[in-house]
Motif scaffolding. Structure first.
Motif, short mmCIF file in Angstrom:
data_model
loop_
_atom_site.label_atom_id
_atom_site.label_comp_id
_atom_site.label_asym_id
_atom_site.label_seq_id
_atom_site.Cartn_x
_atom_site.Cartn_y
_atom_site.Cartn_z
N PRO A 373 23.32 44.06 -71.28
CA PRO A 373 22.87 43.71 -70.28
C PRO A 373 23.22 42.28 -69.53
CG PRO A 373 20.97 44.45 -71.32
CD PRO A 373 22.01 44.19 -72.16
N LEU A 374 23.92 42.34 -68.60
CA LEU A 374 24.01 40.79 -67.88
C LEU A 374 22.75 40.32 -67.37
CD1 LEU A 374 27.04 39.76 -65.88
CD2 LEU A 374 24.78 39.25 -64.85
N VAL A 375 22.47 39.08 -67.79
CA VAL A 375 21.20 38.41 -67.32
C VAL A 375 21.16 37.47 -66.34
CG1 VAL A 375 19.17 37.20 -68.32
CG2 VAL A 375 20.27 38.96 -69.81
N VAL A 376 20.75 37.91 -65.23
CA VAL A 376 20.90 36.81 -64.35
C VAL A 376 20.10 35.56 -64.18
CG1 VAL A 376 20.12 36.38 -61.59
CG2 VAL A 376 20.86 38.89 -62.61
N ARG A 377 20.87 34.47 -63.79
CA ARG A 377 20.43 33.05 -63.76
C ARG A 377 20.71 32.48 -62.48
NH1 ARG A 377 22.10 28.49 -68.33
NH2 ARG A 377 20.14 29.65 -69.68
N ASN A 378 19.80 31.48 -62.11
CA ASN A 378 19.94 31.02 -60.89
C ASN A 378 19.86 31.93 -59.75
OD1 ASN A 378 19.88 27.98 -61.66
ND2 ASN A 378 21.86 28.75 -62.53
N ALA A 379 19.15 32.80 -59.68
CA ALA A 379 18.97 33.95 -58.88
C ALA A 379 18.84 33.37 -57.19
CB ALA A 379 17.85 34.98 -58.97
N GLU A 380 18.50 32.23 -57.05
CA GLU A 380 18.23 31.73 -55.55
C GLU A 380 19.65 31.54 -55.09
OE1 GLU A 380 18.95 28.34 -58.19
OE2 GLU A 380 17.59 30.15 -58.45
N HIS A 381 20.82 31.34 -55.85
CA HIS A 381 22.19 31.03 -55.36
C HIS A 381 22.51 32.17 -54.56
CE1 HIS A 381 26.49 30.42 -55.58
NE2 HIS A 381 26.25 29.26 -55.92
N TRP A 382 23.50 31.67 -53.57
CA TRP A 382 23.97 32.46 -52.41
C TRP A 382 24.71 33.88 -52.98
CZ3 TRP A 382 29.20 33.11 -52.94
CH2 TRP A 382 29.98 32.05 -53.35
N LEU A 383 25.28 33.80 -54.32
CA LEU A 383 25.99 34.88 -54.82
C LEU A 383 24.92 36.03 -54.82
CD1 LEU A 383 28.75 35.49 -56.27
CD2 LEU A 383 27.21 35.85 -58.01
N TRP A 384 23.80 35.75 -55.16
CA TRP A 384 22.86 36.67 -55.43
C TRP A 384 22.00 36.97 -54.30
CZ3 TRP A 384 24.35 39.21 -59.50
CH2 TRP A 384 24.77 38.68 -60.79
N PRO A 427 25.44 40.60 -79.67
CA PRO A 427 25.73 40.07 -81.04
C PRO A 427 27.34 40.59 -81.24
CG PRO A 427 24.87 42.34 -80.87
CD PRO A 427 24.91 41.65 -79.39
N ASP A 428 27.87 39.35 -82.05
CA ASP A 428 29.35 39.73 -82.19
C ASP A 428 29.55 40.60 -83.46
OD1 ASP A 428 28.79 38.20 -84.55
OD2 ASP A 428 29.80 36.37 -84.13
N SER A 429 30.77 40.61 -83.85
CA SER A 429 31.20 41.79 -84.76
C SER A 429 30.43 41.82 -86.22
CB SER A 429 32.60 41.74 -85.18
OG SER A 429 32.90 40.54 -85.44
N GLU A 430 29.80 40.38 -86.34
CA GLU A 430 29.16 40.05 -87.62
C GLU A 430 27.79 39.99 -87.33
OE1 GLU A 430 31.05 36.50 -89.02
OE2 GLU A 430 33.08 37.58 -89.57
N GLY A 431 27.27 40.28 -86.10
CA GLY A 431 25.70 40.46 -85.99
C GLY A 431 25.34 38.88 -85.50
N VAL A 432 26.08 37.89 -85.34
CA VAL A 432 25.89 36.75 -85.22
C VAL A 432 25.43 36.61 -83.43
CG1 VAL A 432 26.30 34.21 -84.81
CG2 VAL A 432 27.06 35.59 -86.59
N LYS A 433 24.39 36.21 -82.94
CA LYS A 433 24.04 36.20 -81.57
C LYS A 433 25.16 35.07 -80.69
CE LYS A 433 20.23 35.07 -78.13
NZ LYS A 433 18.86 34.63 -78.21
N ARG A 434 25.59 35.77 -79.67
CA ARG A 434 26.48 34.99 -78.66
C ARG A 434 25.97 34.93 -77.53
NH1 ARG A 434 29.41 32.04 -82.36
NH2 ARG A 434 30.23 33.43 -83.99
N HIS A 435 26.70 34.46 -76.29
CA HIS A 435 26.13 34.64 -75.00
C HIS A 435 27.33 34.58 -74.10
CE1 HIS A 435 26.06 30.21 -75.64
NE2 HIS A 435 26.41 30.26 -74.27
N GLN A 436 27.23 35.29 -72.92
CA GLN A 436 28.28 35.57 -72.01
C GLN A 436 27.52 34.56 -70.66
OE1 GLN A 436 27.02 37.10 -68.91
NE2 GLN A 436 29.23 36.95 -67.81
N GLU A 437 28.55 34.09 -69.91
CA GLU A 437 27.87 33.29 -68.78
C GLU A 437 29.36 33.73 -67.48
OE1 GLU A 437 25.76 29.43 -70.30
OE2 GLU A 437 28.06 29.62 -70.56
N THR A 438 28.74 33.55 -66.25
CA THR A 438 29.50 33.70 -65.03
C THR A 438 29.41 32.52 -64.34
OG1 THR A 438 28.78 36.43 -65.23
CG2 THR A 438 29.24 35.02 -63.01
N SER A 439 30.45 32.24 -63.94
CA SER A 439 30.31 31.03 -63.34
C SER A 439 31.15 30.65 -61.85
CB SER A 439 31.45 29.74 -64.25
OG SER A 439 31.84 28.72 -63.50
N VAL A 440 30.66 29.92 -60.92
CA VAL A 440 31.35 29.58 -59.77
C VAL A 440 31.08 27.96 -59.79
CG1 VAL A 440 29.03 29.89 -58.21
CG2 VAL A 440 31.39 30.17 -57.38
#
Length: 486
Positions: A373-384, A427-440
Motif C-alpha cells: 500500500p501507498l500510505v497517505v501523508r499530509n492529507a490536508e495538502h491540495w494534491l489530496w 520489505p526489500d529482497s532481504e526482508g529489511v524494512k524500507r519506505h517509499q515516498e511521494t514528493s512535491v
C-alpha cells in the motif's frame, strides 16, 4: 535451453518482471480480465475490433525472435505531420503482409483507434542482425514501406501493427510530434525502452544494457551485457517495449479528460527539439531511467524558467548515457552506458555529484518485490483534496515495481515549499524494512515538481484491474493546478 525453445517471457522479460508487476505476458497493454477473451478462447488486444484479432486459421499469433515470422523497426525517431516514417521489416517465410496504424487515446472507451492501413506489401527475409561487441544492429535492412504522415493527422503515440497473410503479428511504436504550444508536453521514454531491449531474444545474439546470452543460450547479467545498443532493430518479442503500457495508461486517461497535450520522445529532449517555454508542464509518464546530459540540462532549464515537471514513475534519471550516430551517420541511433565497467567516470548521476534528488526531490531507493500500500501523508495538502484520502490511509498495491524516497544526506533542489505526500513501508529482497515516498516542491520560478516515487501511479489512472479513483483525482488536482484550471 536450446535456441528453438527460447520464448520471450522465459528470458529477458522474465528477468525484469519484478520491475513491471503489471506486465500481462508479452503484450503489457492487453487487458487481463476474462471479459476480453473472445469466443475461441483467444485473448483479444483491446485496441482492435475482435474481427481484426482473428485470421482465417482461427487467430493471430505473436511473432518471436527465433523464427522472425515478422519483425520491424523505423529508421527515425518521432516524426511530424508532413514527414515520412520508413519501415524496415523482415518476413519469414517471405509472404505478403499489411501494416495497420493505430493511435493511442480515448475513443469512446476504446484505448486506440485505427487510423490507416497500408496496401498489401511484399515481405522478404532480411539479412541476419550485425553484431559487434554485443551491439546488435539491423541498419543494413532494406526499406519495406514509407509512411508519409498526412498534415491532418493528430500528434500522439502511435503503434504500427504488422500482420502476415498467415496470421503472425508484431508491433512498432512511434510518435507523431509538432512544435505547437500546449498546456502539457508528454515525453515518451524511448531511450529507456531501448536500454531494456534484448532483441533478438533468440538465445544467441541479442543483448540489452542488462543481458546477453552465453554459448549455451543462458541469460547473462549486467557485467556481460552490451555497453552500446542500437535503435536500428526491432523491439524483442511482440515488438512493444517493456514498460510501454505505463505511458499508454496515462495517455488514455489524460485524453479522456481533455487535457491539452503535445508529444515528444526523450531523444527530442536530448537533441534540443523541445522548447520548454511552449508548455506549462512536462509530463514523464513511464519508467524513465536513462538520461543524457542534454536531457537533464533542458529539464532543469524548464523548471528554472517556470515550466512544471511531473514524474509519474520511480527510478527516474538513474543512469547517465550518451547518444551517437549510426554507421551511416544518422544522429542519435546508438545508446551507450558504461555502467560500472571500464575506464572513465561512473555512469550513475549520484556518483558524479549530480544526484537525481536535486531535480526530482526524491530519488531511487530500491525494488519492491510485491505490491504494497501507498500510505497517505499530509492529507490536508491540495494534491489530496477531494480524493477522499485521509491521513495514514493505505492505497492498496500502489507501491510496486521500484520505489523512491527522500535521502536526508543528499542536497535538495532550491525550493519555496516542499512536502512529502506519502510514506509507505515495504520489505526489500532481504526482508529489511524500507519506505517509499511521494514528493512535491515549488521551485523559486513558481514551477511545481511532482515525483510519484512508484511504478504503480500511471497504471492506477486507466489500467483495468489497477484503477484507483483517489490517484485519478490527485493527478487531476496536480495537472489542473499546473494548467491553471483550478
Amino acid at each position: 535451453m536450446g535456441a528453438e525453445q527460447i520464448r520471450r517471457w522465459e528470458s529477458g522479460a522474465l528477468a525484469h518482471a519484478v520491475s513491471d508487476p503489471f506486465g500481462q505476458g508479452p503484450l503489457p497493454w492487453l487487458r487481463g480480465s476474462e471479459n476480453y477473451f473472445d469466443d475461441t478462447g483467444q485473448v483479444v488486444p483491446w485496441y482492435a475490433d475482435p474481427a481484426l484479432a482473428r485470421s482465417t486459421d482461427g487467430g493471430t499469433r505473436t511473432a518471436d525472435d527465433v523464427h522472425r515470422q515478422i519483425k520491424g523497426f523505423i529508421s527515425t525517431g518521432a516524426a511530424a505531420p508532413g514527414e515520412a516514417v520508413d519501415f524496415h521489416i523482415t518476413v519469414d517465410p517471405p509472404q505478403q503482409f499489411s501494416v495497420d496504424i493505430y493511435r493511442i487515446g480515448h475513443y469512446g472507451g476504446d484505448g486506440a483507434a485505427q487510423i490507416t492501413t497500408s496496401p498489401r506489401l511484399s515481405g522478404i527475409v532480411q539479412p541476419p542482425p550485425l553484431t559487434a561487441d554485443r551491439t546488435v544492429s539491423c541498419h543494413h535492412w532494406w526499406q519495406s514501406w514509407r509512411l508519409q504522415i498526412p498534415s491532418y493527422w493528430s500528434i500522439g503515440a502511435y503503434v504500427a501493427v504488422l500482420t502476415t497473410v498467415d496470421g503472425y503479428r508484431s508491433h512498432i511504436p512511434f510518435t507523431v510530434r509538432d512544435d505547437q504550444s500546449a498546456d502539457l508536453l508528454l515525453v515518451l521514454p524511448d531511450i529507456t525502452w531501448q536500454a531494456y531491449n534484448l532483441y533478438p531474444e533468440d538465445g544467441r545474439t541479442g543483448a540489452s544494457l542488462y543481458h546477453a546470452w552465453d554459448e549455451q543460450g543462458c541469460l547473462l547479467g549486467e557485467e556481460d551485457a552490451a555497453v552500446t545498443v542500437s535503435f536500428d532493430r526491432p523491439y524483442a518479442g511482440a515488438g512493444l517495449p517493456l514498460h510501454v503500457g505505463h505511458a499508454y495508461d496515462f495517455i488514455r486517461w489524460a485524453e479522456r479528460y481533455g487535457y491539452d497535450i503535445a508529444y515528444a520522445d526523450t531523444r527530442d529532449l536530448h537533441a534540443g527539439r523541445v522548447d520548454p517555454a511552449r508548455y506549462r508542464g512536462l509530463v514523464f509518464p513511464g519508467h524513465d531511467e536513462y538520461w543524457s546530459v542534454p536531457m537533464r540540462r533542458t529539464v532543469e532549464r524548464a523548471r528554472d524558467g517556470g515550466t512544471s515537471l511531473v514524474f509519474l514513475s520511480a527510478n527516474t534519471m538513474y543512469w547517465q548515457v550518451s547518444l551517437s550516430p549510426s554507421p551511416s551517420g544518422v544522429p542519435d541511433r546508438l545508446l551507450t552506458c558504461r555502467k560500472r565497467r571500464g575506464p572513465g567516470k561512473p555512469a550513475l548521476w549520484r556518483e558524479i555529484d549530480r544526484p537525481e534528488q536535486q531535480l526530482l526531490g526524491i530519488q531511487y531507493a530500491g525494488r519492491v518485490l510485491d505490491p504494497h500500500p501507498l500510505v497517505v501523508r499530509n492529507a490536508e495538502h491540495w494534491l489530496w483534496e477531494a480524493t477522499g484520502a485521509g491521513e495514514g490511509d493505505e492505497l492498496d498495491g500502489l507501491v510496486a515495481g521500484e520505489a523512491d524516497r527522500y535521502f536526508p544526506r543528499t542536497p535538495l533542489p532550491e525550493h519555496e515549499s516542499r512536502i512529502l505526500l506519502a510514506h509507505s513501508p515495504y520489505p526489500d529482497s532481504e526482508g529489511v524494512k524500507r519506505h517509499q515516498e511521494t514528493s512535491v516542491y515549488r521551485a523559486p520560478s513558481g514551477a511545481i515538481v511532482f515525483s510519484s516515487g512508484t511504478f504503480a501511479w500511471s497504471p492506477a489512472l486507466d489500467r483495468p484491474g489497477h484503477v484507483d479513483p483517489r490517484i485519478q483525482r490527485a493527478t487531476a488536482n496536480l495537472l489542473d493546478r499546473i494548467c491553471k484550471r483550478d
